[in-house]
Enzyme design. Structure first.
Site, PDB file in Angstrom:
ATOM      1  N   TYR A 156     -57.848 -45.708-104.912  1.00 52.71           N
ATOM      2  CA  TYR A 156     -56.629 -45.177-105.521  1.00 52.71           C
ATOM      3  C   TYR A 156     -55.867 -46.327-106.169  1.00 52.71           C
ATOM      4  CZ  TYR A 156     -52.479 -42.125-105.888  1.00 52.71           C
ATOM      5  OH  TYR A 156     -51.423 -41.362-106.338  1.00 52.71           O
ATOM      6  N   HIS A 180     -57.594 -39.321-108.543  1.00 54.28           N
ATOM      7  CA  HIS A 180     -56.688 -38.896-109.610  1.00 54.28           C
ATOM      8  C   HIS A 180     -56.974 -39.636-110.922  1.00 54.28           C
ATOM      9  CE1 HIS A 180     -55.003 -37.154-106.093  1.00 54.28           C
ATOM     10  NE2 HIS A 180     -54.285 -38.181-105.736  1.00 54.28           N
ATOM     11  N   ASP A 248     -54.363 -31.442-103.799  1.00 49.39           N
ATOM     12  CA  ASP A 248     -53.459 -32.502-103.345  1.00 49.39           C
ATOM     13  C   ASP A 248     -52.396 -31.962-102.392  1.00 49.39           C
ATOM     14  OD1 ASP A 248     -52.664 -35.247-103.243  1.00 49.39           O
ATOM     15  OD2 ASP A 248     -51.007 -34.818-104.622  1.00 49.39           O
TER      16      ASP A 248
END
Length: 301
Positions: A156, A180, A248
């Site tokens: 991330y 993401h 999420d």
């Protein structure tokens, strides 16, 4: 969404608007979290945010309401390296959840084996400074080399550090999942610098996956997140064997504007418009990463 007098984020919702899109049977929400219950699974002393409880009962109720069959539960930063809450949720799932852990790089082989037995299939390295105090790349590489067979690493980070991350990512000896998409600026469009850099990364290895997730975080224009769709749909079309999707939920550290999960579901056919793409994004790819030790499952019961 505001906070209560203790500074903890107020309660979450599992009552989204009804989505128009129905996921195909066997669909997997490949990025979600659980928080607590805090009386059983306290938050880390280093936590940067303190959410209200969002336990497995709430998660699985939302899963069923939205039409998913399985979940991949990602350890949230507020629980630090104590994966007890994630393991507890997996244990309550009747085989319908797997997980991604956050570990101390010095973790023992026995503890890694115990995580595997508990349903963990990957570890997460977080480089967001607002969420973690340190991210020792050398130690991360050491633990990545010791992972059980079939595991992968989730990373991330934000798009502005992708260039400096490249040598580190190239050195990781197991498959990678980019959380993401590395938080690109989707307002740049599909040919913008951030998406171009992500494509270059994907071309560098054939075992890099990405999560086409979080329009609510990545598209400052807001719902219906048209910039997100415009930028991400071509990426999904070009890399159908490497894309994952997830809600999420319960949307960590977003106390000001919790998105409607029903509206998020309706993003799916806009970025993956064919049944073939939906099958790969929602079933085939996450099954390959998280249920690679058993035959694919179908159906939601």
């Amino acid at each position: 969404m505001s906070t209560d007098e203790t500074g903890r984020i107020r309660s979450w919702t599992i009552d989204p608007s009804p989505p128009r899109f129905r996921p195909p049977p066997g669909a997997i929400d490949a990025h979600c979290h659980v928080f607590g219950p805090a009386d059983a699974f306290p938050f880390s002393a280093k936590a940067k945010y303190l959410p209200q409880d969002a336990g497995p009962d709430m998660l699985f109720a939302l899963r069923d309401k939205l039409g998913f069959a399985r979940n991949v539960i990602v350890q949230a930063s507020c629980h630090g390296t104590d994966n007890s809450a994630t393991l507890h949720a997996i244990a309550q799932s009747q085989g319908r959840a797997r997980g991604v852990a956050v570990v101390d790089p010095a973790i023992s082989e026995a503890d890694l084996s115990a995580l595997h037995d508990g349903g963990i299939r990957g570890i997460r390295f977080n480089f967001l400074k607002r969420l973690v105090d340190s991210a020792p790349k050398d130690k991360f590489l050491e633990v990545a080399a010791r992972l059980p067979k079939g595991w992968h690493v989730v990373v991330y980070f934000e798009a502005d550090i992708l260039e400096e991350m490249r040598p580190f990512l190239a050195a990781i000896p197991v498959p990678l999942v980019i959380d993401h998409m590395g938080r690109p600026a989707v307002s740049q469009g599909p040919d913008g610098a951030d998406m171009a850099a992500l494509r270059t990364l994907l071309e560098s290895r054939d075992d890099i996956f990405f999560k086409a997730t979080c329009p609510d975080r990545l598209d400052p224009a807001g719902a219906p997140w048209d910039d997100f769709v415009r930028s991400v749909a071509p990426l999904v079309a070009d890399y159908p064997a490497r894309v994952l999707w997830g809600t999420d939920w319960p949307h960590p550290n977003m106390q000001d504007a919790i998105p409607d999960d029903g509206a998020l579901i309706d993003i799916i056919p806009r970025i993956a418009p064919t049944r073939a793409l939906q099958q790969q994004m929602l079933i085939d790819n996450p099954t390959r990463l998280y249920w690679n030790d058993m035959p694919p499952q179908s159906g939601s019961s």
